[in-house]
Design a protein around this motif. Sequence first.
Motif, short mmCIF file in Angstrom:
data_model
loop_
_atom_site.label_atom_id
_atom_site.label_comp_id
_atom_site.label_asym_id
_atom_site.label_seq_id
_atom_site.Cartn_x
_atom_site.Cartn_y
_atom_site.Cartn_z
N SER A 186 0.96 -1.28 0.43
CA SER A 186 0.27 0.08 0.18
C SER A 186 1.25 1.21 -0.10
O SER A 186 1.95 1.50 0.74
N GLY A 187 0.60 2.24 -1.04
CA GLY A 187 0.81 3.44 -0.73
C GLY A 187 2.37 3.53 -1.65
O GLY A 187 3.30 4.37 -1.46
N VAL A 188 2.98 2.43 -2.45
CA VAL A 188 4.59 2.28 -2.76
C VAL A 188 4.28 2.27 -4.16
O VAL A 188 3.41 1.78 -4.95
N ARG A 189 5.16 3.81 -4.16
CA ARG A 189 5.35 4.16 -6.26
C ARG A 189 6.42 4.63 -6.18
O ARG A 189 7.45 4.55 -5.68
N ALA A 190 6.65 4.43 -7.62
CA ALA A 190 7.74 4.13 -8.61
C ALA A 190 7.52 5.44 -9.04
O ALA A 190 6.69 6.76 -9.57
N VAL A 191 8.79 6.30 -8.73
CA VAL A 191 8.69 8.19 -9.32
C VAL A 191 10.33 8.06 -10.30
O VAL A 191 11.00 7.28 -9.80
N LEU A 200 2.14 12.90 -5.90
CA LEU A 200 1.82 11.76 -5.24
C LEU A 200 1.33 12.15 -3.17
O LEU A 200 0.85 11.08 -2.80
N LEU A 201 2.28 13.37 -3.31
CA LEU A 201 2.34 13.07 -1.69
C LEU A 201 0.87 13.95 -0.73
O LEU A 201 1.00 12.95 0.51
N PRO A 202 0.27 13.85 -1.17
CA PRO A 202 -1.74 14.14 -1.17
C PRO A 202 -1.91 13.22 -0.77
O PRO A 202 -2.90 13.14 0.32
N GLY A 203 -0.82 11.65 -1.44
CA GLY A 203 -2.23 10.37 -0.86
C GLY A 203 -1.20 9.96 0.49
O GLY A 203 -2.46 9.41 0.17
N TYR A 204 -0.75 10.70 1.32
CA TYR A 204 -0.46 9.57 2.45
C TYR A 204 -0.47 10.86 3.14
O TYR A 204 -1.61 12.00 3.26
N ASP A 205 -1.21 10.08 5.05
CA ASP A 205 -1.96 10.80 5.60
C ASP A 205 -0.69 12.26 6.03
O ASP A 205 0.36 11.60 6.12
N PHE A 249 3.09 0.65 -9.84
CA PHE A 249 2.46 -0.03 -8.12
C PHE A 249 4.14 -1.10 -8.47
O PHE A 249 4.70 -1.24 -8.99
N PHE A 250 3.57 -1.70 -7.62
CA PHE A 250 4.88 -2.74 -6.61
C PHE A 250 3.61 -4.03 -6.43
O PHE A 250 3.80 -4.79 -5.23
N THR A 251 2.55 -3.91 -6.61
CA THR A 251 2.01 -5.81 -6.58
C THR A 251 2.58 -6.48 -6.56
O THR A 251 2.76 -6.72 -7.80
N GLY A 407 -10.67 -2.98 -10.09
CA GLY A 407 -10.42 -1.95 -10.56
C GLY A 407 -8.45 -2.24 -11.15
O GLY A 407 -7.90 -3.29 -11.01
N ASP A 408 -7.57 -1.66 -10.64
CA ASP A 408 -6.10 -1.53 -10.83
C ASP A 408 -6.32 -2.13 -9.10
O ASP A 408 -6.39 -2.15 -8.46
N GLN A 409 -4.97 -2.96 -9.28
CA GLN A 409 -4.21 -4.29 -8.79
C GLN A 409 -3.16 -2.80 -8.31
O GLN A 409 -1.95 -3.30 -8.29
N ALA A 410 -3.32 -1.78 -7.62
CA ALA A 410 -2.24 -0.56 -6.96
C ALA A 410 -1.55 -1.40 -6.01
O ALA A 410 -0.40 -1.06 -5.26
N ASP A 411 -2.19 -2.26 -4.77
CA ASP A 411 -2.16 -2.96 -3.52
C ASP A 411 -2.27 -4.25 -3.49
O ASP A 411 -3.68 -4.93 -4.58
N SER A 412 -1.88 -4.98 -2.62
CA SER A 412 -2.31 -6.14 -2.36
C SER A 412 -4.06 -6.45 -2.34
O SER A 412 -4.56 -7.81 -3.34
N GLN A 413 -5.14 -5.52 -1.33
CA GLN A 413 -6.13 -5.35 -1.50
C GLN A 413 -6.82 -5.32 -2.83
O GLN A 413 -7.82 -5.66 -3.07
N GLY A 414 -6.23 -4.95 -3.66
CA GLY A 414 -6.94 -4.83 -4.72
C GLY A 414 -6.93 -6.52 -6.05
O GLY A 414 -7.37 -6.27 -7.04
N ARG A 415 -5.81 -7.37 -5.76
CA ARG A 415 -6.11 -8.42 -6.77
C ARG A 415 -7.37 -9.81 -6.06
O ARG A 415 -7.71 -9.22 -5.11
N SER A 416 -7.54 -9.92 -7.12
CA SER A 416 -9.19 -10.90 -7.19
C SER A 416 -8.28 -12.73 -7.13
O SER A 416 -9.57 -13.44 -6.27
N VAL A 417 -8.14 -12.97 -8.09
CA VAL A 417 -8.15 -14.50 -8.55
C VAL A 417 -6.66 -14.66 -8.68
O VAL A 417 -5.67 -14.32 -9.25
#
Length: 458
Positions: A186-191, A200-205, A249-251, A407-417
């Motif tokens: 979660s929140g790991v992004r390539a730049v 990307l910074l507003p996406g973090y708490d 992403f790095f899912t 939707g997007d597999q942006a992190d592990s929670q986005g995967r399905s099958v």
Amino acid sequence: MTTFRASGGPPAPDPADGFRPAVVVITDLIVFAKHLRLLDAAQERGVAPLFVFGPETPDRELARHRADPDHPLSRLPDDDVLHLPDTSLETLLRGVAPWLRERPVRAVLNVGEVFVEAAGALAQSLGLPGPGTHAARVCRNKLLQRLAAPGLAPRWTVLDQGRAGAAGDWHAYPAVLKPASRMSSSGVRAVAGPDEVGPLLPGYDAGELVLLEERIAGREYSVESLVRDGVVLWAGITAKDTNESDTSFFTETGHTSPAPHLTPAQEALLLDANSAFLRAVRFGTGMSHAEFRLTAEDRVVLMEAAARPPGDAITRLWRLATGMDLDAALLDLALGTDPVTAPPRRRARQVYLDHPRGLLTDVSAADVPVHWVGERGRWPDLPPAAADAPSRGHAVLVSRSRGDLLGDQADSQGRSVSVVLDGPLGADLDAVTRETARAVTIRAVPLAAAGRSEEAVR
């Protein structure tokens, strides 16, 4: 009747009270669904499992599975199940205090990420086997991991709390933004450059600790270890695949255990790095999971580490590969005994599949059983085969529920099958992977056809 310890502290239960020795198992429903063999392992060892479920377990889902006579959780007495609203040490202590007063607790076993620190402190305070409070704390924070094992760390910097112009002095691009305490990618992004950091910074708490690190080129591996009193009793290397080549992403999209195509020297490098990290954090007893990158120059770089069993199907893969019962091994370590270990005799793989965008309606497959592990709250057992048995697809695992948004597999929670398969050590798993994946059909209703927007679903 209770007796008291001569050194003071909580009362020690008297054996005459009739309780069996107990193990406190700390987890969440989504994690415990793949560790159901712990119930049988506890029974075989004559201990009573007492379960603590955390806030990621919905009340309704826990009640549904407890009321289902076909679910293993229905075997547990009500007094042996605890559901906590948060993962703090204080809440855990309040919850388990009656057990500690009334039951002969002989072990504390944590099998999820969110309770790592609290469970580590509880076990150590009781004088019971566990990773230790220091190792548990470090393994919950990537910055502490960089500080504890600097020789394994990538170049890094901490973005200040305001983050305005925080990356101005950083020149090691391409780089990675990485929150220090999140999990599941979660929140790991390539730049690619400094201009990509700010948006990307507003996406973090606001108070979240965020690292900016050099991006390490090379295949990713994890090393799973069974450790007792700081001694590695067994370790295995898993090769990992991610979606980083096609996205920012790095899912994780696949795992292969044991990792193929490594030379003996490369295996030694990874195992030595894992041992060095465990020593650096003073890891005590339990199962560890450390993720590394291996560069073309055979440099080993730590990505992150966990003081708990690995996620996804990795424990299942190692059971298929070695025949070991890792749930039994986890319990043995928690009880202070050496587990039964074995070397790999087969190779196993889990691969997550691409999915259509929309609301999930169905998953089907030819000749391979489909298991809705999220909805059923339990994973299939997947018993190991003989070393020379033909390669085979074992199962299709659906981690989402019908009606969930894909939707997007942006992190592990986005995967399905995903599909799970195995074969002899020398077999071509790529071929059986393609064959098994082709047999799977994932059906989803586009949001427009369902008369809903993505924002409305969220």
